[in-house]
Design a protein around this motif. Structure first.
Motif, PDB file in Angstrom:
ATOM      1  N   LYS A   1       0.476  -0.843  -0.048  1.00 16.43           N
ATOM      2  CA  LYS A   1       0.273  -0.302   0.309  1.00 16.43           C
ATOM      3  C   LYS A   1       0.614   1.068   0.332  1.00 16.43           C
ATOM      4  O   LYS A   1       0.803   2.238  -0.352  1.00 16.43           O
ATOM      5  CB  LYS A   1      -1.028  -0.224   1.465  1.00 16.43           C
ATOM      6  N   ASN A   2       2.234   1.409   0.979  1.00 13.71           N
ATOM      7  CA  ASN A   2       2.757   2.235   1.059  1.00 13.71           C
ATOM      8  C   ASN A   2       3.424   2.690  -0.312  1.00 13.71           C
ATOM      9  O   ASN A   2       3.360   3.924  -1.130  1.00 13.71           O
ATOM     10  CB  ASN A   2       3.867   1.835   1.467  1.00 13.71           C
ATOM     11  N   ALA A   3       3.367   1.793  -1.589  1.00  9.90           N
ATOM     12  CA  ALA A   3       3.952   1.609  -2.805  1.00  9.90           C
ATOM     13  C   ALA A   3       3.287   1.861  -3.790  1.00  9.90           C
ATOM     14  O   ALA A   3       3.569   3.195  -4.427  1.00  9.90           O
ATOM     15  CB  ALA A   3       4.642   0.377  -3.413  1.00  9.90           C
ATOM     16  N   VAL A   4       1.886   1.847  -3.563  1.00  7.26           N
ATOM     17  CA  VAL A   4       1.247   2.864  -4.648  1.00  7.26           C
ATOM     18  C   VAL A   4       0.314   3.645  -3.901  1.00  7.26           C
ATOM     19  O   VAL A   4       0.230   4.523  -5.091  1.00  7.26           O
ATOM     20  CB  VAL A   4      -0.447   1.329  -3.952  1.00  7.26           C
ATOM     21  N   PHE A   5       1.432   4.212  -2.600  1.00 11.27           N
ATOM     22  CA  PHE A   5       0.468   5.365  -2.300  1.00 11.27           C
ATOM     23  C   PHE A   5       1.659   6.399  -2.503  1.00 11.27           C
ATOM     24  O   PHE A   5       1.787   7.512  -3.434  1.00 11.27           O
ATOM     25  CB  PHE A   5       1.137   5.448  -0.739  1.00 11.27           C
ATOM     26  N   HIS A   6       2.524   5.833  -2.890  1.00 16.91           N
ATOM     27  CA  HIS A   6       3.936   6.692  -3.946  1.00 16.91           C
ATOM     28  C   HIS A   6       4.152   6.989  -5.177  1.00 16.91           C
ATOM     29  O   HIS A   6       3.836   8.262  -5.758  1.00 16.91           O
ATOM     30  CB  HIS A   6       5.706   5.697  -3.969  1.00 16.91           C
ATOM     31  N   SER A   7       3.575   5.547  -6.165  1.00 17.11           N
ATOM     32  CA  SER A   7       3.546   5.867  -6.913  1.00 17.11           C
ATOM     33  C   SER A   7       2.088   6.818  -7.343  1.00 17.11           C
ATOM     34  O   SER A   7       2.214   7.443  -8.817  1.00 17.11           O
ATOM     35  CB  SER A   7       3.155   4.305  -8.051  1.00 17.11           C
ATOM     36  N   ASP A   8       0.751   6.751  -6.785  1.00 14.08           N
ATOM     37  CA  ASP A   8      -0.466   7.403  -6.332  1.00 14.08           C
ATOM     38  C   ASP A   8       0.104   9.309  -6.552  1.00 14.08           C
ATOM     39  O   ASP A   8      -0.168  10.307  -7.383  1.00 14.08           O
ATOM     40  CB  ASP A   8      -1.055   7.734  -5.855  1.00 14.08           C
ATOM     41  N   ALA A   9       0.865   9.228  -5.828  1.00 15.43           N
ATOM     42  CA  ALA A   9       1.645  10.750  -5.585  1.00 15.43           C
ATOM     43  C   ALA A   9       2.421  11.050  -7.024  1.00 15.43           C
ATOM     44  O   ALA A   9       2.135  11.767  -7.516  1.00 15.43           O
ATOM     45  CB  ALA A   9       2.521  10.687  -4.440  1.00 15.43           C
ATOM     46  N   VAL A  10       3.511  10.220  -7.343  1.00 10.28           N
ATOM     47  CA  VAL A  10       4.170  10.498  -9.386  1.00 10.28           C
ATOM     48  C   VAL A  10       2.805  10.742  -9.905  1.00 10.28           C
ATOM     49  O   VAL A  10       3.160  11.911 -10.390  1.00 10.28           O
ATOM     50  CB  VAL A  10       4.620   9.047  -8.677  1.00 10.28           C
ATOM     51  N   LEU A  11       1.838   9.904 -10.231  1.00 11.21           N
ATOM     52  CA  LEU A  11       1.261  10.272 -11.154  1.00 11.21           C
ATOM     53  C   LEU A  11       0.057  11.833 -10.366  1.00 11.21           C
ATOM     54  O   LEU A  11      -0.317  12.272 -11.766  1.00 11.21           O
ATOM     55  CB  LEU A  11      -0.047   9.023 -10.746  1.00 11.21           C
ATOM     56  N   GLY A  12       0.380  11.568  -9.550  1.00  8.72           N
ATOM     57  CA  GLY A  12      -0.254  13.646  -8.838  1.00  8.72           C
ATOM     58  C   GLY A  12       0.176  14.502  -9.756  1.00  8.72           C
ATOM     59  O   GLY A  12      -0.528  14.952 -10.147  1.00  8.72           O
ATOM     60  N   GLU A  13       1.423  14.282  -9.946  1.00  7.94           N
ATOM     61  CA  GLU A  13       2.353  15.466 -10.196  1.00  7.94           C
ATOM     62  C   GLU A  13       1.958  15.384 -11.571  1.00  7.94           C
ATOM     63  O   GLU A  13       2.060  17.246 -12.377  1.00  7.94           O
ATOM     64  CB  GLU A  13       3.796  15.126 -10.036  1.00  7.94           C
ATOM     65  N   VAL A  14       1.703  14.774 -12.323  1.00  6.05           N
ATOM     66  CA  VAL A  14       1.675  14.113 -13.473  1.00  6.05           C
ATOM     67  C   VAL A  14       0.535  14.533 -14.478  1.00  6.05           C
ATOM     68  O   VAL A  14       0.693  16.018 -15.187  1.00  6.05           O
ATOM     69  CB  VAL A  14       2.484  12.956 -14.760  1.00  6.05           C
ATOM     70  N   LEU A  15      -0.262  14.799 -13.152  1.00  5.82           N
ATOM     71  CA  LEU A  15      -1.464  15.025 -13.931  1.00  5.82           C
ATOM     72  C   LEU A  15      -1.824  16.498 -13.318  1.00  5.82           C
ATOM     73  O   LEU A  15      -2.665  17.571 -14.182  1.00  5.82           O
ATOM     74  CB  LEU A  15      -2.607  14.412 -12.961  1.00  5.82           C
ATOM     75  N   ALA A  16      -1.073  16.812 -12.219  1.00  2.43           N
ATOM     76  CA  ALA A  16      -0.937  17.806 -12.284  1.00  2.43           C
ATOM     77  C   ALA A  16      -0.319  19.287 -13.585  1.00  2.43           C
ATOM     78  O   ALA A  16      -0.845  20.066 -14.221  1.00  2.43           O
ATOM     79  CB  ALA A  16      -0.665  18.810 -10.513  1.00  2.43           C
ATOM     80  N   ALA A  17       0.957  18.544 -13.836  1.00  2.00           N
ATOM     81  CA  ALA A  17       0.941  19.032 -14.622  1.00  2.00           C
ATOM     82  C   ALA A  17       0.467  19.254 -16.340  1.00  2.00           C
ATOM     83  O   ALA A  17       0.390  20.308 -16.538  1.00  2.00           O
ATOM     84  CB  ALA A  17       2.729  18.714 -15.523  1.00  2.00           C
ATOM     85  N   LEU A  18      -0.436  18.299 -16.174  1.00  3.98           N
ATOM     86  CA  LEU A  18      -1.261  17.970 -18.097  1.00  3.98           C
ATOM     87  C   LEU A  18      -1.836  19.230 -17.375  1.00  3.98           C
ATOM     88  O   LEU A  18      -2.634  20.003 -18.370  1.00  3.98           O
ATOM     89  CB  LEU A  18      -1.623  16.983 -17.723  1.00  3.98           C
ATOM     90  N   GLU A  19      -2.498  19.926 -16.084  1.00  2.00           N
ATOM     91  CA  GLU A  19      -3.774  20.680 -16.357  1.00  2.00           C
ATOM     92  C   GLU A  19      -3.394  21.363 -15.993  1.00  2.00           C
ATOM     93  O   GLU A  19      -4.313  22.707 -16.538  1.00  2.00           O
ATOM     94  CB  GLU A  19      -4.319  20.509 -14.319  1.00  2.00           C
ATOM     95  N   ARG A  20      -2.522  22.152 -16.225  1.00  2.00           N
ATOM     96  CA  ARG A  20      -1.865  23.366 -15.935  1.00  2.00           C
ATOM     97  C   ARG A  20      -1.165  23.453 -17.704  1.00  2.00           C
ATOM     98  O   ARG A  20      -1.508  25.150 -18.221  1.00  2.00           O
ATOM     99  CB  ARG A  20      -0.336  23.493 -15.379  1.00  2.00           C
ATOM    100  N   SER A  21      -1.215  23.076 -18.389  1.00  2.00           N
ATOM    101  CA  SER A  21      -1.047  22.498 -19.395  1.00  2.00           C
ATOM    102  C   SER A  21      -2.342  23.071 -20.833  1.00  2.00           C
ATOM    103  O   SER A  21      -3.414  22.185 -20.077  1.00  2.00           O
ATOM    104  CB  SER A  21      -0.489  21.431 -19.631  1.00  2.00           C
ATOM    105  N   PRO A  22      -2.033  24.163 -21.585  1.00  2.00           N
ATOM    106  CA  PRO A  22      -3.118  24.350 -23.075  1.00  2.00           C
ATOM    107  C   PRO A  22      -3.486  22.846 -23.372  1.00  2.00           C
ATOM    108  O   PRO A  22      -4.613  22.674 -23.795  1.00  2.00           O
ATOM    109  CB  PRO A  22      -2.241  24.942 -23.731  1.00  2.00           C
ATOM    110  N   LEU A  23      -2.832  21.465 -23.159  1.00  2.00           N
ATOM    111  CA  LEU A  23      -3.756  20.566 -23.602  1.00  2.00           C
ATOM    112  C   LEU A  23      -4.708  19.649 -22.859  1.00  2.00           C
ATOM    113  O   LEU A  23      -5.103  19.007 -23.557  1.00  2.00           O
ATOM    114  CB  LEU A  23      -2.484  19.622 -23.720  1.00  2.00           C
ATOM    115  N   ALA A  24      -4.548  19.826 -21.633  1.00  2.00           N
ATOM    116  CA  ALA A  24      -5.577  18.694 -21.543  1.00  2.00           C
ATOM    117  C   ALA A  24      -6.560  19.175 -21.550  1.00  2.00           C
ATOM    118  O   ALA A  24      -8.222  18.099 -21.663  1.00  2.00           O
ATOM    119  CB  ALA A  24      -5.105  19.780 -19.592  1.00  2.00           C
TER     120      ALA A  24
END
Length: 334
Positions: free
Chosen positions: A178-201
């Motif tokens: 669960k800790n490993a999944v939690f960390h990957s989820d945080a990595v995913l969050g950074e990617v999704l946040a970057a996409l949301e900040r871009s005009p591509l979203a």
């Protein structure tokens, strides 16, 4: 920590498929099914021919550019020789981090750079990010471990002995996962946040899913690749983007269905679907269906009443039937 990335993603509007399965109980067959729309039993012929999927061929023909990022080598399973055979220059999987969780961060950062370099009027793109930390042995940084007590390492002998692990050991290993999944989820969050900040979203489909599940003795097994139980083959599937209505889909769906769904949204004729895929369209699922899962020398088939274990060569074993708790059904009752 903030809201987990997958939950935050869903909260902003998404189609969530709650009755969704992979196409196998291992990375190889799960990803093959997701990208090809075919059962995993076709893996070896496609590997021998170094033949990529129709999905990638059609996107390339339509002018799509590709960014494929993996924190584990895509030489095993042999994705470079199958799914990405036609686009080797677009595959990035040689990240320097010592631990899987570090390479997850590096792969996520590379995808963020890929997105940042794309102006809004650039060619359409297809990107794929494979995070490895939740795979055995379950990797995460010591400073991101909210689930405790967590095992300091993974003792396979303790987890797979005949009588099973002690309850405290099982709980600690599950928390490690669960800790490993939690960390990957945080990595995913950074990617999704970057996409949301871009005009591509606004004009981008985003899919969040997994290659297979992980069992912690719910049906008598640990890990994956051992049986076609719900914990080993059920995976989340979240889809958001233009043309996607928000809500929950409870009808049975499969990784098989992704290629047809995307290509038909882009204009491929549904009438030709059966010529190249065994999947359906996720946006118009069947009310009932059998679902098939691949293993090394067998298939699993979910029916209404049982799970069938079917050999690919009849000399291996006879067809066997199990209930959904993976208890053998006697042949005279099957």
């Amino acid at each position: 920590e903030t809201m987990p990335a997958a939950s935050a993603f869903a909260a902003r509007g998404v189609r969530e498929f709650t009755n969704h399965t992979s196409g196998g109980n291992s990375t190889r067959y799960g990803l093959f099914t997701l990208l090809y729309g075919l059962h995993g039993s076709y893996w070896f012929p496609f590997l021998g021919a170094r033949r990529g999927p129709v999905l990638i061929d059609e996107l390339a023909a339509a002018g799509y550019e590709f960014g494929i990022f993996g924190s584990a080598s895509m030489n095993y399973p042999e994705l470079r020789a199958t799914a990405w055979a036609a686009i080797p220059e677009s595959v990035h999987d040689q990240f320097p981090g010592k631990e899987p969780w570090q390479r997850d961060e590096e792969a996520g950062a590379a995808l963020i750079e890929f997105l940042a370099a794309r102006p809004v009027d650039s060619a359409p793109f297809f990107s794929f990010l494979l995070l490895d930390a939740p795979h055995q042995t379950y990797s995460y940084p010591p400073w991101r471990a909210p689930f405790q007590p967590a095992a300091p390492d993974l003792d396979y002998m303790a987890m797979t002995r005949n009588e099973g692990p002690e309850p405290a050991v099982l709980e600690a290993v599950r928390n490690r996962y669960k800790n490993a999944v939690f960390h990957s989820d945080a990595v995913l969050g950074e990617v999704l946040a970057a996409l949301e900040r871009s005009p591509l979203a606004a004009n981008t489909w985003v899919i969040v899913t997994g290659d297979h599940g992980e069992e912690f003795l719910e049906c008598g097994f640990y890990g994956h690749t051992s049986a076609y139980t719900r914990p080993q083959v059920e995976v989340p599937f979240l889809l958001r983007g233009p043309g996607i209505t928000n809500g929950v889909e409870t009808r049975p769906t499969s990784h098989l269905d992704f290629p047809a769904t995307l290509l038909e949204y882009l204009g491929a004729p549904a009438a030709e679907r059966s010529a190249w895929t065994l999947g359906e369209n996720l946006l118009a699922p069947l009310a009932e269906r059998k679902r098939v899962f691949a293993g090394w020398n067998e298939l699993g088939v979910w029916t209404d009443d049982a799970i069938l274990r079917v050999p690919l060569a009849l000399i291996d074993f006879d067809v066997e039937a199990y209930d959904y708790g993976w208890q053998r059904i006697p042949s005279d009752l099957a």
